[in-house]
Every structure is written in structure tokens, then in C-alpha cells.
Design a protein around this motif. Structure first.
Motif: not given
Length: 211
Positions: A160, A194, A197-198, A200-202, A204-205
Motif C-alpha cells: 500500500r 484492508e 477497504l477492499n 468498499v472499493h469493490a 464503488l467499482a
């Protein structure tokens, strides 16, 4: 007998009241405290009340109802109380069955006080060794698990923040010290963050793709 022996508690389980009295007298004279039970059901009630204090259980194999062997299996599966057997059978098959059940000692009835006490103290010492080994194994397993989590957390920090392994480890360790927490606990926190965050990122994508 050292002074700590007087504080050690022995559970004596036999359906013969006179034998229980004899066993209790021998053990108390040697400096031990005793609990006695005439059946497996009584023994389980005693263990429910004072199981954490019992240093060793002395079990008659031929108990009525739930046998001593069945009680021993429960002790082995659900507690860390070591146990030895008293048996009227002196054949090799009975001794082997007791060993297979996990007994730390085996005494054939009738038994005199000197022979009983010698066998008991040998069984108690072996039971203590087994308990120490189990605690060491549990501690080692925890240490290994914490070590794996720390290594993974260090890898997460390296990826990161684009830093080297030593720096990542130093940062993790220093943060743990500043927080007065164990290194493994901080590593778990890093891994949990982590994962969040992963996730949330998924999410968002996925939302961006649906526009």
C-alpha cells in the motif's frame, strides 16, 4: 510431601463406599484434599462445581451406569483433568484399554496404602507434565498464528505504501508499542482495515459500472 501438595484436590470415584473412605484417608494423610463420588453422575456434578481445582481423578473402571472408561472419555474430550484407573482386572487387555483411554496410571485392586500412594504420585506427576505440554502447544499455536498475521500485515503495508519490509515491520511494531498493544493485535487490525477497504472499493467499482 511439599507444602503445595496440601492444596491439590483429588477426585475419587468408586461405587464402593468403604474403598472410597480408605482411598480418601490415604490421600488426606499424604497431604492431599479429596472429593468423592459413588457414580459417574455424581462425579460429573462434582466436576461441574470444582473441576478447575481437580489435579487428578481416580476412577473405578467398573462403575455402574456410565462406566469409568466412558467417564474418562468425557474427561479427555471436555476437560484437561488427568485421570488414573482402579480396576479389579489385572489382565493385559484391561490395562491396554485404560492406556488407550488416556489414563496416566492404573492400579489393580485390592491395593495397600504404600502401593496406592506410589502409583498415585507417579500418575499425578505424569498428569502435570501432560497439562504443561498442552499449555505449551496452545501457546505455540497462538504464537505461530500471530506470526502469520504479522507477516501478512507487513506485506499489506509494503504494497500500500511502497516501502521495504523492514520499514513496514518497524512501523507496525512502533505503532503497537505506542498503543501498548500486542503486535499480533495491531496486525489483525491492519488486516481487518484492508478487508474493509477492499470491500468498499469493490462496491464503488460496481456502482461505477452500473452508471
Amino acid at each position: 510431601m511439599d507444602s503445595t501438595a496440601a492444596r491439590r484436590l483429588v477426585l475419587v470415584v468408586d461405587d464402593d463406599a468403604l474403598l472410597r473412605e480408605f482411598l480418601g484417608e490415604v490421600l488426606r494423610h499424604a497431604g492431599y484434599d479429596t472429593l468423592d463420588a459413588g457414580s459417574s453422575a455424581q462425579a460429573l456434578r462434582a466436576i461441574g462445581e470444582r473441576g478447575c481445582d481437580v489435579a487428578l481423578a481416580m476412577l473405578d473402571i467398573g462403575l455402574p451406569g456410565m462406566s469409568g472408561l466412558e467417564l474418562a472419555r468425557l474427561l479427555r474430550e471436555e476437560t484437561d483433568i488427568p485421570f488414573m484407573f482402579l480396576s479389579a482386572n489385572e489382565d493385559a487387555a484391561s490395562a491396554r484399554e485404560a492406556a488407550d483411554a488416556g489414563a496416566v496410571g492404573y492400579v489393580v485392586k485390592p491395593v495397600d496404602a504404600a502401593r496406592l500412594l506410589a502409583a498415585f504420585e507417579a500418575a499425578l506427576a505424569r498428569g502435570d507434565d501432560i497439562r504443561r505440554l498442552r499449555r505449551s502447544e496452545a501457546g505455540l499455536s497462538s504464537a505461530l498464528a500471530a506470526g502469520r498475521e504479522t507477516s501478512i500485515a507487513v506485506g499489506v503495508l509494503m504494497a500500500r505504501f511502497h516501502i521495504g519490509r523492514q520499514l513496514a515491520f518497524d512501523v507496525l511494531r512502533d505503532h503497537a508499542r505506542a498503543q501498548r498493544r500486542k503486535l499480533g493485535e495491531v496486525a489483525e487490525q491492519v488486516l481487518a482495515a484492508e478487508e474493509t477497504l477492499n470491500a468498499v472499493h469493490a462496491a464503488l467499482a460496481e456502482r461505477m459500472r452500473s452508471r
